[in-house]
Design an enzyme around this catalytic site. Structure first.
Site, short mmCIF file in Angstrom:
data_model
loop_
_atom_site.label_atom_id
_atom_site.label_comp_id
_atom_site.label_asym_id
_atom_site.label_seq_id
_atom_site.Cartn_x
_atom_site.Cartn_y
_atom_site.Cartn_z
N HIS A 81 0.70 -0.94 0.27
CA HIS A 81 -0.45 0.06 -0.16
C HIS A 81 0.77 1.08 -0.08
O HIS A 81 2.06 1.28 0.31
CB HIS A 81 -0.62 0.30 1.36
CG HIS A 81 -2.04 -1.12 1.04
ND1 HIS A 81 -2.09 -2.33 1.23
CD2 HIS A 81 -3.81 -0.79 1.58
CE1 HIS A 81 -3.56 -2.86 1.35
NE2 HIS A 81 -3.57 -1.97 1.22
N ASN A 97 8.51 -4.03 4.07
CA ASN A 97 6.32 -3.95 3.91
C ASN A 97 5.96 -3.65 5.35
O ASN A 97 5.62 -3.16 5.72
CB ASN A 97 6.09 -4.34 2.93
CG ASN A 97 4.42 -3.96 2.17
OD1 ASN A 97 4.31 -2.93 3.04
ND2 ASN A 97 3.67 -5.11 2.31
#
Length: 351
Positions: A172, A204
């Site tokens: 994201h 991440n």
């Protein structure tokens, strides 16, 4: 130490690791906030007002008004019309269509994104978080799923199969956790136009997640925080011939989606006053595992460095006298949390 030249700044690669990135982008010798330029980010705007029917609405065109049609000498003053004595008219090609480039800009409830059709990654994604938006818990990630973006023409989309067994997370750019105030808003953060391939373990699911948490914690000090996030593709010197090359992996079958070497965030922390101060912070992180003990300030860069590396502009309409340096106004330090258990529940779905 004098400021690093832009050419050297752009040279940092994911393979070089966090330490080299930190060295290249060091700000320790500069206390001045760089004069920078701008994306259409307003520094004073009303509270979040979700657009109607945003989930199914098509992306707005890149060109506004009459320029939504391809420019021709008859319809656009941007195209030079040859003089009567000119033997050629290159702009006549536009009668058959304008080649671009085209960026698919989508305005959704919790974000605005600009998609790069060539690399199948966003150019940038903009979000706005406030204490009120983060206090609401009406959205739950378990009800969301990753989706190809129907607003992008099919031949230019990043696709779910591109990420399958790629070894990278669907990372994201605007985190789902920033859109818990509404389930639909959270669902929209799962479009692949809000994703880039990111290293999972160590980045991440670790350092990048702590960085996102840092951004949310800024709302404890600032009533309004706006963030621009996106990928970078930076050159690295090849030791065999001492020349600079931009090298990044492509995933998908056929290879469609570029794997960024780095990611940036440009943060606008507003004091909430009309015409008030805005604390600016820019950070560039390699798409690689980063030790949690690495100081966030090691990745702080001048906003101008992100502009030159990305080809974007961020704050031309923000007067210099209203600018403050974020890390001089607030503590730019991560709070390390254990995301391991939560991430395990989604790690298979992220790949």
């Amino acid at each position: 130490m004098s400021k690093t030249s832009v050419a050297v700044i752009a040279a940092v690669s994911a393979g070089a690791g966090a330490a080299v990135t930190a060295a290249m982008y060091s700000l320790r010798s500069s206390s001045k906030v760089e004069t920078v330029a701008a994306t259409p980010i307003t520094t004073t705007s009303p509270a979040i007002s979700p657009p109607k029917n945003s989930l199914s609405a098509p992306s707005p065109p890149v060109f506004a008004g009459p320029a939504t049609t391809f420019p021709t000498p008859a319809t656009s003053t941007a195209v030079a019309v040859p003089g009567a004595d000119s033997p050629v008219n290159p702009s006549g090609l536009f009668e058959y269509g304008f080649p671009g480039p085209v960026a698919d800009v989508a305005a959704r409830q919790a974000l605005i994104s600009s998609f790069d059709r060539r690399l199948r990654n966003p150019h940038w994604v903009v979000e706005h978080i406030t204490p009120a938006s983060l206090a609401i818990r009406d959205g739950d990630r378990k009800h969301s799923q990753f989706l190809e973006d129907p607003a992008v023409p099919e031949k230019f989309r990043a696709k779910l199969k591109d990420y399958f067994r790629s070894g990278f997370d669907r990372g994201h750019q605007v985190p789902a956790a920033d859109a818990k105030w509404n389930q639909n808003a959270m669902d929209e953060t799962f479009y692949l136009t809000n994703m880039c391939p990111q290293v999972g373990e160590g980045f991440n699911r670790d350092y990048w997640a702590h960085f996102e948490d840092f951004c949310r914690r800024l709302t404890q000090t600032y009533p309004s925080v706006r963030i621009v996030t996106g990928p970078l593709y930076l050159p690295k010197r090849d030791p065999t011939d001492n020349k600079w090359y931009v090298k990044y992996e492509m995933i998908g079958n056929p290879p469609n989606v570029a794997v960024p070497t780095h990611f940036y965030k440009v943060i606008f922390a507003e004091d909430g006053k009309v015409g008030g101060n805005v604390a600016l912070g820019a950070f560039v992180l390699p798409n690689a595992p980063i030790p949690n003990e690495k100081p966030l300030t090691d990745f702080e860069v001048p906003v101008e460095a992100v502009e030159k590396a990305s080809g974007l502009e961020f704050a031309t309409k923000l007067p210099v006298q209203r600018r403050k340096r974020l890390c001089a106004e607030a503590s730019c330090a991560l709070v390390i949390k254990d995301y391991a258990d939560k991430q395990k529940a989604f790690s298979k779905g992220k790949r």
